[in-house]
Write an enzyme that holds these catalytic residues in place. Structure first.
Site, PDB file in Angstrom:
ATOM      1  N   GLY A  59       0.835  -1.196   0.000  1.00  0.00           N
ATOM      2  CA  GLY A  59       0.000   0.000   0.000  1.00  0.00           C
ATOM      3  C   GLY A  59       0.865   1.240   0.000  1.00  0.00           C
ATOM      4  O   GLY A  59       2.054   1.169   0.333  1.00  0.00           O
ATOM      5  N   CYS A  86       5.189  -6.456   1.904  1.00  0.00           N
ATOM      6  CA  CYS A  86       5.524  -5.035   1.951  1.00  0.00           C
ATOM      7  C   CYS A  86       4.727  -4.320   3.053  1.00  0.00           C
ATOM      8  O   CYS A  86       4.944  -4.597   4.231  1.00  0.00           O
ATOM      9  CB  CYS A  86       5.331  -4.412   0.574  1.00  0.00           C
ATOM     10  SG  CYS A  86       6.224  -2.870   0.409  1.00  0.00           S
ATOM     11  N   SER A 230     -17.766  -5.065 -29.037  1.00  0.00           N
ATOM     12  CA  SER A 230     -16.865  -4.241 -29.841  1.00  0.00           C
ATOM     13  C   SER A 230     -16.299  -5.050 -31.001  1.00  0.00           C
ATOM     14  O   SER A 230     -15.636  -4.506 -31.863  1.00  0.00           O
ATOM     15  CB  SER A 230     -15.715  -3.773 -28.960  1.00  0.00           C
ATOM     16  OG  SER A 230     -14.950  -4.902 -28.571  1.00  0.00           O
ATOM     17  N   GLY A 231     -16.539  -6.357 -30.984  1.00  0.00           N
ATOM     18  CA  GLY A 231     -15.912  -7.206 -31.993  1.00  0.00           C
ATOM     19  C   GLY A 231     -14.712  -7.932 -31.410  1.00  0.00           C
ATOM     20  O   GLY A 231     -14.215  -8.881 -31.986  1.00  0.00           O
ATOM     21  N   GLY A 232     -14.263  -7.492 -30.251  1.00  0.00           N
ATOM     22  CA  GLY A 232     -13.089  -8.109 -29.637  1.00  0.00           C
ATOM     23  C   GLY A 232     -13.458  -9.282 -28.727  1.00  0.00           C
ATOM     24  O   GLY A 232     -14.628  -9.584 -28.512  1.00  0.00           O
ATOM     25  N   VAL A 233     -12.412  -9.911 -28.192  1.00  0.00           N
ATOM     26  CA  VAL A 233     -12.588 -11.100 -27.361  1.00  0.00           C
ATOM     27  C   VAL A 233     -13.254 -10.742 -26.026  1.00  0.00           C
ATOM     28  O   VAL A 233     -14.139 -11.459 -25.548  1.00  0.00           O
ATOM     29  CB  VAL A 233     -11.204 -11.743 -27.068  1.00  0.00           C
ATOM     30  CG1 VAL A 233     -11.342 -12.930 -26.131  1.00  0.00           C
ATOM     31  CG2 VAL A 233     -10.538 -12.160 -28.361  1.00  0.00           C
ATOM     32  N   SER A 235     -15.295  -8.312 -24.864  1.00  0.00           N
ATOM     33  CA  SER A 235     -16.730  -8.055 -24.768  1.00  0.00           C
ATOM     34  C   SER A 235     -17.512  -9.313 -25.137  1.00  0.00           C
ATOM     35  O   SER A 235     -18.594  -9.560 -24.587  1.00  0.00           O
ATOM     36  CB  SER A 235     -17.142  -6.865 -25.636  1.00  0.00           C
ATOM     37  OG  SER A 235     -16.772  -7.064 -26.974  1.00  0.00           O
ATOM     38  N   LYS A 376      -5.605 -10.572 -19.755  1.00  0.00           N
ATOM     39  CA  LYS A 376      -6.025 -11.037 -21.086  1.00  0.00           C
ATOM     40  C   LYS A 376      -5.971 -12.566 -21.255  1.00  0.00           C
ATOM     41  O   LYS A 376      -6.908 -13.176 -21.751  1.00  0.00           O
ATOM     42  CB  LYS A 376      -5.112 -10.390 -22.133  1.00  0.00           C
ATOM     43  CG  LYS A 376      -5.591 -10.571 -23.540  1.00  0.00           C
ATOM     44  CD  LYS A 376      -6.534  -9.453 -23.870  1.00  0.00           C
ATOM     45  CE  LYS A 376      -7.260  -9.689 -25.157  1.00  0.00           C
ATOM     46  NZ  LYS A 376      -8.202  -8.590 -25.399  1.00  0.00           N
TER      47      LYS A 376
END
Ligand code: XMP
Length: 520
Positions: A59, A86, A230-233, A235, A376
């Protein structure tokens, strides 16, 4: 938040680090279910989940501040192993009676650990006497261990870089095992989850799917959801997952803004209507987008216009289907800028760096973003789990603003058509040479520069096409992809011969940073 059934799990406590999600990712990679809770809600999450282990992350604050965030005191009495990273290490040390010093001289970046003693975190990995690379980012450090702890590894700037209490099974590490720059970090976290907490490591993406489905149902209730494709993977995966959760309460809206790649609209429509039978509204908004983009050359202005117009189209479509309460998007973790608010801060703030690029500040729908904590490659795994065809799932990323940000200068229909043809040739050659899967993203850009050429016996004066191909793990950093010798020459020849309007091709050799992947 969670389904009735919480599997054996680890609770991750978020103190505001930029990389808290990476801890969750490493725990998932170890085959263990986890949930992240901000420190303010950690006690509640602990009581509900009954986790087998706790990881307290880093943090930005100093534990020496008067109002420094604290871990719930009951964590230390629960008989559950704790790993503090940390800030998490420092707060545990301080709460249990050790001492932390506010430092002027910290360690930032690569550092080396000297392993002094055995420790269950090091099982099968690190031996006393060895030296290992880790990644540090700290100003403060533990200067006196809490009773019961012993130091087992040190670095130049942190004599207690790793310490543990064998009795209570509490571990503190000053470095960040969750980041890739600590090469053995994932295995250290796996050792904590499996060896120390005794978790089986058999949790899978199939269970993630079930968890998310339950969450979506809980969030949406009987509301109506509209999902922008959107045409992408991303969405597409989000839409299929949400459809599984709430069926026909979901309507997908595929906005063809005229800025898509060749054949993309047809692919998306056939996948959704043919393969999944998911209600899909296909809006042909090319005219609306291109007329609005006329004369716009500034990259941010393009993004903002496209984001705003997307929402206008969504809202108009939502009205037509009788109103929608939620807008679903395939936003991924790297798209998310906030960290604390991600896990339970106030309602979602919409930033200009967004899945469809530059959404407006206010809109009338709440967001549903089931992929918000994934990276991704994990989304691709989830897509496969949901049965999306591999050819679709393994497609290169494509930005929401589409070809508009690959046409520096003014975007016109003619320039989009020229670019589509060049891009299709480039990708066809990449596929034909079996290189597609080795590349994170490859695309053509159309430059606002004309050069002189000679074809046949005539002079040409046409546009320059740039080719880009990069390797990456998450799109945050990227390296140039090095094609075999003849490949680029062949692609350049094909593009100049086959695409009217382009007479020169160049290759982009810029990594990210200092460049970005897209040109705008
Ligand atoms: P940059 O250009 O920032 O891109 O290096 C990193 C990755 O993100 C994609 N990208 C976007 N994706 N909406 C998206 O959905 C956007 O506005 C957007 N801008 C960039 C880009 O294609 C690359 O994979």
């Amino acid at each position: 938040m969670t389904p009735e059934h919480t599997p054996d799990s680890i609770l991750i406590v978020d103190f505001g680090s930029q990389v808290t999600q990476l801890i969750a990712r490493r725990v998932r990679e170890a085959g263990v279910y986890s949930e992240i809770a901000p420190y303010t809600k950690a006690a509640e999450a602990f009581a509900r989940m009954k986790p087998k282990g706790i990881i307290m992350g880093g943090g930005p604050r100093s534990v020496t501040d008067d109002d420094a965030p604290q871990a719930p005191a009951e964590f230390y009495e629960a008989g559950v192993p704790i790993l503090g990273i940390c800030y998490g290490q420092q707060v545990m040390a301080q709460q249990l009676g050790g001492e932390v010093q506010h430092g002027d001289m910290g360690e930032f970046g690569r550092a080396f650990l000297d392993i002094d003693q055995d420790c269950p975190l090091f099982d099968g990995l690190w031996q006393p006497g060895e030296r290992h690379q880790v990644w540090m980012s700290h100003g403060d450090k533990v200067t006196r261990l809490a009773p019961g702890f012993r130091a087992v590894a040190s670095s130049e700037g942190a004599p207690q870089a790793v310490a543990f209490d064998p009795e209570r099974r509490f571990f503190g590490v000053q470095f960040h095992p969750e980041v890739v720059h600590t090469p053995d970090g994932g295995r250290l976290i796996a050792n904590f989850a499996r060896h120390v907490c005794g978790l089986a490591g058999d949790w899978t993406m199939a269970e993630f799917r079930e968890t998310k489905i339950a969450e979506i149902r809980a969030q949406v209730g009987s509301g109506r959801v509209i999902c922008g494709l959107s045409g992408g993977v991303d969405s597409a995966v989000a839409a299929v997952l949400i459809h599984e959760a709430i069926g026909d309460q979901l309507t997908c809206v595929f906005v063809d803004h005229g800025l898509l790649r060749s054949g993309e609209a047809e692919q998306v429509v056939s996948l959704f209507r043919g393969h999944y039978n998911i209600p899909l509204v296909h809006v042909d908004a090319e005219e609306q987008f291109l007329s609005g983009l006329a004369g716009v050359t500034d990259p941010e202005a393009k993004r903002k216009f496209i984001g705003k117009t997307f929402i206008e189209v969504f809202e108009a479509e939502a009205k037509k289907i009788g109103g929608a309460d939620f807008l679903a998007q395939g936003t991924l973790y790297p798209d998310v800028i906030e960290s604390v608010s991600h896990t339970g801060g106030p309602s979602v703030t919409i930033k200009s760096h967004h899945n469809v690029g530059g959404l407006p500040e206010r809109m009338n729908m709440q967001l549903v973003e089931p992929l918000r904590e994934l990276f991704k490659d994990e989304v691709r795994d989830l897509g496969r789990e949901l049965g999306l065809p591999d050819a679709f799932v393994s497609r290169h990323p494509f930005p929401g603003p589409g070809l508009a940000i690959r046409i520096p200068g003014e975007v016109t229909k003619e320039r989009c058509d020229i670019l589509r043809r060049a891009d299709a040739i480039y990708l066809e050659e990449i596929r034909r040479h079996g290189l597609y899967d080795a590349i994170w993203q490859a695309f053509a850009v159309l430059l606002p520069v004309k050069t002189v050429g000679v074809m046949g016996d005539g002079r040409t004066y046409d546009s320059v096409c740039g080719l880009r191909a990069v390797t990456s793990t998450d799109g945050m950093t990227a390296d140039v992809y090095h094609f075999p010798g003849e490949f680029l020459a062949n692609v350049a020849t094909r593009i100049v011969n086959e695409v009217r309007g382009i007479n020169r091709v160049v290759y982009d050799y810029t990594s990210k940073p200092p460049g970005t992947i897209e040109w705008e």
